[in-house]
Design a protein around this motif. Structure first.
Motif, short mmCIF file in Angstrom:
data_model
loop_
_atom_site.label_atom_id
_atom_site.label_comp_id
_atom_site.label_asym_id
_atom_site.label_seq_id
_atom_site.Cartn_x
_atom_site.Cartn_y
_atom_site.Cartn_z
N GLU A 310 -32.23 16.85 -24.75
CA GLU A 310 -32.22 18.25 -24.34
C GLU A 310 -33.45 18.59 -23.51
N ALA A 313 -33.06 17.11 -20.10
CA ALA A 313 -32.07 17.88 -19.34
C ALA A 313 -32.67 19.17 -18.80
N TYR A 316 -34.70 18.33 -15.75
CA TYR A 316 -33.83 18.12 -14.59
C TYR A 316 -33.30 19.44 -14.06
N GLN A 317 -33.00 20.36 -14.97
CA GLN A 317 -32.47 21.66 -14.55
C GLN A 317 -33.53 22.47 -13.79
N ALA A 325 -29.87 13.40 -12.36
CA ALA A 325 -29.15 13.56 -13.63
C ALA A 325 -27.81 12.85 -13.61
#
Length: 399
Positions: A310, A313, A316-317, A325
């Motif tokens: 998480e 992620a 990456y977001q 990703a």
């Protein structure tokens, strides 16, 4: 008894020829060559010193009264001397002040192209002399003459002859001049390049302060051109005494202490400094991140895989790394499928695609288009594609 003729006696030993006069001189010259060279050098030095002492000392500085070169002013100085003007040349402020104290009516000729004199010394000279003539002054020198004088530009290159166009007697009698240089504004202005503006000749109302904007009006090269000589002689020859002053490095006023940082800094920095400090503090408060207190945990710390995934992620977001990703998701899916089908660690992408197509009962190109070929371009496409990968992996494991 036999008589024999007596042979003449020889002056030299047998086999030694008598040298000719030319050969004898050559031998003597070579033997005394060093002394001959030293004698010639000594004669040349004595001749040079004699000629220098007879011709008088010269000065190579521009507009010097002892400089006969084109940029000198010996011609104007000689003409003034022949017309009864007593010329005194000085190269320091102290000598100039001393010469002024001995004379009543004196004109001071000042040429300071490097701005050695400060404002106070120029004001003292203007107060002590009957007339001060300054040639092409810099702004520092011009400020010492008073607020009535200021720079006004330059003469255009194409304009060679300039008319007086004023009521000053020296200028009107001298007529047009030919010079290139700067123009100055003052109470009285002559030789303007545009009619009634600043000119090559600027003077105070009483005529005690005069500014000449070009060295061409005084130097040897241009003195005989148009009315240059007349203007220079009338301007410098109004008094019986003339002091020709060319300041030098020794006229620079030195202070006992070096200037401090606050003295060198511009005045607006006193207001801009605190303002910049306040803006910096506001920027720190605006952009700075407020962190909570530190939490001490015993090592080693076990982090759950879900939390790691998480957190990665979210990174990456935040970076909008859609392609990165997608590559990680594709690699993870292919690795797990290869492990599930027992293909080994060195299994190729084509082998995993073929095994997945047989297990799912789908054509290999269709499975390959999802697992390998698809490239999401937005975050929404990435989410939909990740869901499709998860369905394919679940179906492959359930069959």
């Amino acid at each position: 008894m036999t008589l024999t003729a007596k042979e003449p006696a020889q002056d030299h030993e047998a086999g030694s020829p008598v040298p000719s006069p030319g050969q004898a001189f050559t031998q003597w010259f070579r033997k005394h060559l060093t002394w001959i060279a030293l004698g010639a050098l000594l004669v040349g030095l004595v001749t040079y010193l004699s000629v220098t002492s007879m011709s008088g000392g010269t000065d190579s500085r521009a507009l010097s009264a002892r400089n006969p070169a084109p940029d000198g002013a010996m011609a104007a100085a000689e003409i003034l001397g022949r017309h009864g003007v007593a010329l005194t040349t000085t190269d320091s402020y102290d000598d100039t002040v001393s010469a002024l104290s001995d004379k009543d009516q004196t004109t001071v000729f000042l040429y300071d192209p490097r701005g050695y004199l400060d404002q106070s010394r120029i004001q003292d000279l203007a107060a002590a002399a009957d007339r001060v003539v300054v040639v092409k002054p810099r702004l520092r020198t011009l400020n010492g003459l008073g607020p009535g004088f200021r720079p006004g530009g330059v003469i255009p290159e194409g304009q060679t002859v300039i008319e007086p166009a004023c009521t000053v007697e020296d200028a009107t009698v001298s007529g047009p001049v030919s010079a290139q240089g700067s123009v100055y504004a003052g109470p009285e202005m002559c030789y303007s390049s545009r009619g009634d503006g600043p000119g090559l000749y600027a003077a105070s109302t009483d005529g005690r302060l005069i500014v000449l904007g070009s060295t061409d009006l005084v130097d040897n090269e241009h003195l005989a051109t148009q009315g240059n000589a007349a203007l220079a002689l009338r301007t410098l020859g109004n008094n019986p005494d003339l002091i020709w002053y060319l300041p030098g490095v020794k006229d620079i006023s030195a202070t006992d202490t070096a200037p401090t940082l606050s003295e060198l800094a511009p005045k607006w920095l006193a207001y801009a400094g605190p303002w910049l400090g306040i803006v910096t503090l506001l920027a720190i408060g605006w952009r700075g991140r407020r962190l909570g207190p530190l939490v001490f945990e015993p090592l080693p710390v076990v982090v759950k895989a879900a939390e790691t995934a998480e957190g990665r992620a979210r990174l990456y977001q935040d970076a909008r790394a859609v392609e990165r990703a997608a590559g990680n998701l594709r690699a993870g899916t292919l690795t797990r499928l290869a492990r599930h089908f027992n293909l080994g660690a060195d299994a190729s992408t084509d082998a995993v695609v073929d095994a997945s197509a047989r297990r799912l009962g789908r054509p290999a190109p269709e499975v390959r288009s999802v697992l390998v070929d698809f490239r999401p371009g937005t975050e929404g496409q990435l989410v939909q594609w990740a869901q499709e990968l998860e369905r394919i992996e679940q179906e492959a494991r359930s069959r």
